[in-house]
Write an enzyme that holds these catalytic residues in place. Structure first.
Site, PDB file in Angstrom:
ATOM      1  N   THR A  47       0.823  -1.218   0.000  1.00  0.00           N
ATOM      2  CA  THR A  47       0.000   0.000   0.000  1.00  0.00           C
ATOM      3  C   THR A  47       0.851   1.259   0.000  1.00  0.00           C
ATOM      4  O   THR A  47       0.473   2.278  -0.586  1.00  0.00           O
ATOM      5  CB  THR A  47      -0.914  -0.004   1.252  1.00  0.00           C
ATOM      6  OG1 THR A  47      -1.770  -1.131   1.154  1.00  0.00           O
ATOM      7  CG2 THR A  47      -1.736   1.248   1.364  1.00  0.00           C
ATOM      8  N   SER A  79       1.852  -7.481  -0.533  1.00  0.00           N
ATOM      9  CA  SER A  79       2.536  -8.462   0.314  1.00  0.00           C
ATOM     10  C   SER A  79       1.732  -9.741   0.458  1.00  0.00           C
ATOM     11  O   SER A  79       2.232 -10.731   0.974  1.00  0.00           O
ATOM     12  CB  SER A  79       2.903  -7.873   1.671  1.00  0.00           C
ATOM     13  OG  SER A  79       1.780  -7.710   2.486  1.00  0.00           O
ATOM     14  N   THR A 125       1.471  -4.316   4.361  1.00  0.00           N
ATOM     15  CA  THR A 125       1.272  -4.593   5.794  1.00  0.00           C
ATOM     16  C   THR A 125       0.707  -5.994   6.042  1.00  0.00           C
ATOM     17  O   THR A 125       0.802  -6.500   7.151  1.00  0.00           O
ATOM     18  CB  THR A 125       0.323  -3.555   6.422  1.00  0.00           C
ATOM     19  OG1 THR A 125      -0.903  -3.571   5.696  1.00  0.00           O
ATOM     20  CG2 THR A 125       0.935  -2.173   6.401  1.00  0.00           C
TER      21      THR A 125
END
Ligand code: ASP
Length: 333
Positions: free
Chosen positions: A16, A65, A97
């Site tokens: 992000t 991720s 994250t």
């Protein structure tokens, strides 16, 4: 270049923190566009870094991720170890994250240096209103530049809070204060005055004192995770057995308990010589190795989350398949 400033290298991997949304209120769909800022563009947004560090950087990966794999951990670890040996003073890794805590813990066990390695991400992409991308990147660079951050192992920073890689966990789906350190608390702050302040340290073995090495590896042993639920049976555990996984993390209820049928299937796995580590679907607290569990041949994860217990078991399996030796490693790390 200011020779007095530390040399910090940024390894960008995506997430992000590099996302570009359709509009300023796009907090959730930006990853579908596939558009990303490069690390050069992200650094341009924070001219304040000029007084903090001499920066070098690279776009190593450009992915969410959710798609980071153990092979990527190996690539990132090798790159970071090489840079640290070559005289870089600190490393920042930008990362999604979703699995930041996993990459962080893998590096915590495999980086061979006492210099700071800091992962950061963002909950709101740089294109959105009130993004946390800029401050998180600046904070990570401040930590990687700080003499106070030596010997702390790998860290994660978001929301001005510095966490140890061993404890950091994503607790909230959307809020900027998503990362917490379980029941142990975070390590310190990096605040608007530029101070990097630590109040405690994680004393479990890590980085330069760790015995794990990734040298020459291009893959890790396969370890799967199965989570207990009311009425759960042996279906998924049997699938793990058929798949020839080399180990299983079983996230039980509360203190690690399981429905009897699930436990029976797990015992079958233990009998076949496949290490089974008991963890918990509860977020906080330890799993205690009772005499009964010891006699049955189980390993317990101490207070590691199932996803971190998986990483420790993967690395342990590179060294041994002996149950007691693996138990000792779970006590040490
Ligand atoms: N989907 C994103 C990722 O993990 C979420 C984030 O970065 O916060 O890459």
């Amino acid at each position: 270049m200011n020779k007095k400033l530390p040399k910090v290298h940024i390894i960008a991997t995506g997430g992000t923190i590099s996302g570009i949304g359709a509009n300023r209120l796009d907090y959730t769909q930006y990853s579908d566009t596939g558009n990303r800022y490069t690390i050069e563009q992200l650094i341009e947004r924070i001219p304040e870094v000029k007084n903090v560090a001499n920066l070098t950087y690279e776009n190593l990966l450009a992915t969410g991720s959710t798609n980071i794999t153990p092979k990527d951990w190996l690539v990132i670890a090798e790159r970071a170890n090489t840079l640290l040996q070559d005289g870089i003073d600190g490393i920042v890794i930008t990362h999604g994250t979703a699995t930041l805590e996993e990459t962080a813990y893998f590096l915590h066990l495999t980086i061979k240096s006492n210099k700071p390695v800091v992962l950061t991400g963002a909950m709101r992409p740089p294109s959105s209103m009130s993004t946390d991308a800029d401050i998180n990147l600046l904070d990570a660079i401040r930590i990687a530049s700080s003499g106070n951050a030596q010997n702390m192992g790998v860290m994660g920073v978001l929301n001005n809070q510095i966490h140890s890689a061993r404890e950091i966990i994503k607790m909230n789906t959307l809020r900027v204060d998503t990362f917490q350190s379980n029941d142990l608390g975070f390590l310190g702050f990096v605040d608007s005055d530029g101070q990097v302040i630590f109040y405690r340290n994680s004393i479990k073995t890590h980085t330069y004192e760790s015995e794990f090495s990734t040298q020459g590896l291009d893959q890790l042993p396969r370890v799967d995770i199965v989570v207990a639920y009311s009425g759960g049976d042996g279906l998924l555990i049997d699938a793990v057995k058929k798949n020839e996984s080399q180990g299983l993390i079983l996230a039980g209820f509360g203190s690690g308990t399981l429905p009897t049928v699930m436990k029976d299937s797990a015992l079958e796995l233990v009998k076949c010589g496949i290490p089974v580590v008991l963890a918990s679907r509860s977020i906080m607290g330890r799993i205690v190795l009772t005499e009964k569990l010891r006699d049955e041949g189980f390993i317990t994860c101490d207070n590691l989350s199932p996803q971190k217990a998986r990483i420790l078991l993967m690395l342990s399996l590179l060294q041994t398949s002996d149950t007691q030796k693996i138990r000792d490693l779970f006590e040490k790390y």
